[in-house]
Write a protein that holds these residues in place. Structure first.
Motif, PDB file in Angstrom:
ATOM      1  N   GLN A 144       3.935   8.028  -6.908  1.00 21.55           N
ATOM      2  CA  GLN A 144       3.203   8.524  -5.748  1.00 21.55           C
ATOM      3  C   GLN A 144       1.709   8.496  -6.007  1.00 21.55           C
ATOM      4  O   GLN A 144       1.241   8.951  -7.053  1.00 21.55           O
ATOM      5  N   ASP A 145       0.974   7.926  -5.064  1.00 25.26           N
ATOM      6  CA  ASP A 145      -0.486   7.915  -5.140  1.00 25.26           C
ATOM      7  C   ASP A 145      -0.986   9.331  -4.878  1.00 25.26           C
ATOM      8  O   ASP A 145      -0.707   9.911  -3.815  1.00 25.26           O
ATOM      9  N   LYS A 146      -1.708   9.907  -5.816  1.00 27.10           N
ATOM     10  CA  LYS A 146      -2.151  11.292  -5.708  1.00 27.10           C
ATOM     11  C   LYS A 146      -3.112  11.509  -4.540  1.00 27.10           C
ATOM     12  O   LYS A 146      -3.164  12.594  -3.950  1.00 27.10           O
ATOM     13  N   GLU A 147      -3.903  10.483  -4.196  1.00 30.30           N
ATOM     14  CA  GLU A 147      -4.879  10.622  -3.120  1.00 30.30           C
ATOM     15  C   GLU A 147      -4.240  10.464  -1.738  1.00 30.30           C
ATOM     16  O   GLU A 147      -4.468  11.276  -0.841  1.00 30.30           O
ATOM     17  N   THR A 148      -3.455   9.404  -1.564  1.00 25.12           N
ATOM     18  CA  THR A 148      -2.864   9.139  -0.243  1.00 25.12           C
ATOM     19  C   THR A 148      -1.504   9.787  -0.059  1.00 25.12           C
ATOM     20  O   THR A 148      -1.011   9.898   1.064  1.00 25.12           O
ATOM     21  N   GLU A 149      -0.875  10.195  -1.189  1.00 22.27           N
ATOM     22  CA  GLU A 149       0.471  10.772  -1.192  1.00 22.27           C
ATOM     23  C   GLU A 149       1.536   9.774  -0.724  1.00 22.27           C
ATOM     24  O   GLU A 149       2.649  10.154  -0.374  1.00 22.27           O
ATOM     25  N   ARG A 150       1.176   8.512  -0.732  1.00 25.92           N
ATOM     26  CA  ARG A 150       2.137   7.466  -0.357  1.00 25.92           C
ATOM     27  C   ARG A 150       2.902   7.001  -1.587  1.00 25.92           C
ATOM     28  O   ARG A 150       2.394   7.068  -2.712  1.00 25.92           O
ATOM     29  N   ASP A 177       0.815  -1.214   0.000  1.00 25.50           N
ATOM     30  CA  ASP A 177       0.000   0.000   0.000  1.00 25.50           C
ATOM     31  C   ASP A 177       0.849   1.266   0.000  1.00 25.50           C
ATOM     32  O   ASP A 177       0.315   2.373   0.046  1.00 25.50           O
TER      33      ASP A 177
END
Length: 256
Positions: free
Chosen positions: A58-64, A25
């Motif tokens: 980088q996941d744009k929603e979670t910034e992870r 994740d």
């Protein structure tokens, strides 16, 4: 000093890739910094470079941050470049040196096996096998090692198309008996040819799997009955299974 800093940066980048790859994740900058015990700004700079080249995304929603698809591209190129014979050869030589017997490497093709490598050993042994020659699956150790890991419908189709011709008095020519034998092979992790293909010859064989988990080949040790006794086969089984697993790993296989 500049060289040392470059090496340090590369080392940190590789460490970040290792850390990120362990979490499906993804991870945030703070989490990565804590695991590496360095400041967040340094982690962010390295991550930005890795993102730029596609190794991290980088996941744009979670910034992870997670592994990037660049690794799929690299892994596919690596898998395409893998040569079974080249990868297996050192391990085959090990077996030859340890046993002094004939070592075979075969691949599966359209309901038969094809010998692609044969090491003669140091002991005198005459066998019909030779590189490039095809052989049946139901009466050879290498064939049974592969059959045991093919889908049942494929096995039944091979039996229907090829039949179970008798090669010696020890050949399994009954379908149900062969299927029971293949179940045992799958459980034990190795197959035996007890004079089923050639009189006076006994073999022990193991399957080889590719990166997708499919059985694609097999390796065997063959020798005369006087040397390949039940006791010796029992001693060899652990070693030949280990060799099979090592070759499979070289092809990208990871046992679950």
């Amino acid at each position: 000093m500049e060289r040392e800093n470059l090496v340090k940066s590369v080392s940190r980048a590789l460490h970040i890739i290792d850390i990120v790859s362990s979490e499906k994740d993804g991870l945030g900058v703070t989490e990565i910094a804590k695991q590496m015990d360095i400041n967040k700004s340094s982690v962010y700079r390295i991550l930005s470079t890795l993102v730029q080249y596609g190794y991290i995304e980088q996941d744009k929603e979670t910034e992870r941050y997670k592994l990037g698809y660049k690794f799929l591209d690299i892994s596919s190129k690596l898998l395409e470049s893998i040569d079974l014979r080249r990868e297996a050869k050192p391990y085959l030589r090990e077996l030859e040196k340890e046993t002094n017997e004939v070592i075979h490497l075969v691949v599966y093709d359209q309901g038969e096996v094809i010998y692609i490598e044969k090491l003669e050993g140091t002991e005198t042994l005459r066998m019909h096998s030779k590189v490039g020659k095809r052989a049946p699956m139901h009466c050879t150790g290498v064939g049974k090692a592969i059959l045991a890991h093919l889908p049942l419908n494929v096995v039944l189709e091979i039996i229907e198309r090829k039949g179970l011709p008798k090669h010696t008095d020890f050949t399994i020519t009954d379908r149900d008996a062969l299927l029971k034998e293949l179940e045992k092979v799958k459980q034990k992790g190795y197959a035996l040819d007890l004079e089923e293909n050639e009189y006076g010859i006994r073999c022990i064989a193991v399957p080889i799997f590719d990166y997708s988990g499919n059985v694609v080949a097999a390796v065997s040790i063959s020798g005369p009955t006087i040397r390949m006794t039940d006791e010796r086969i029992e001693k060899l089984q652990e070693r030949v299974r280990y060799i099979g697993s090592q070759i499979s790993e070289r092809l990208g296989y990871r046992q679950k």
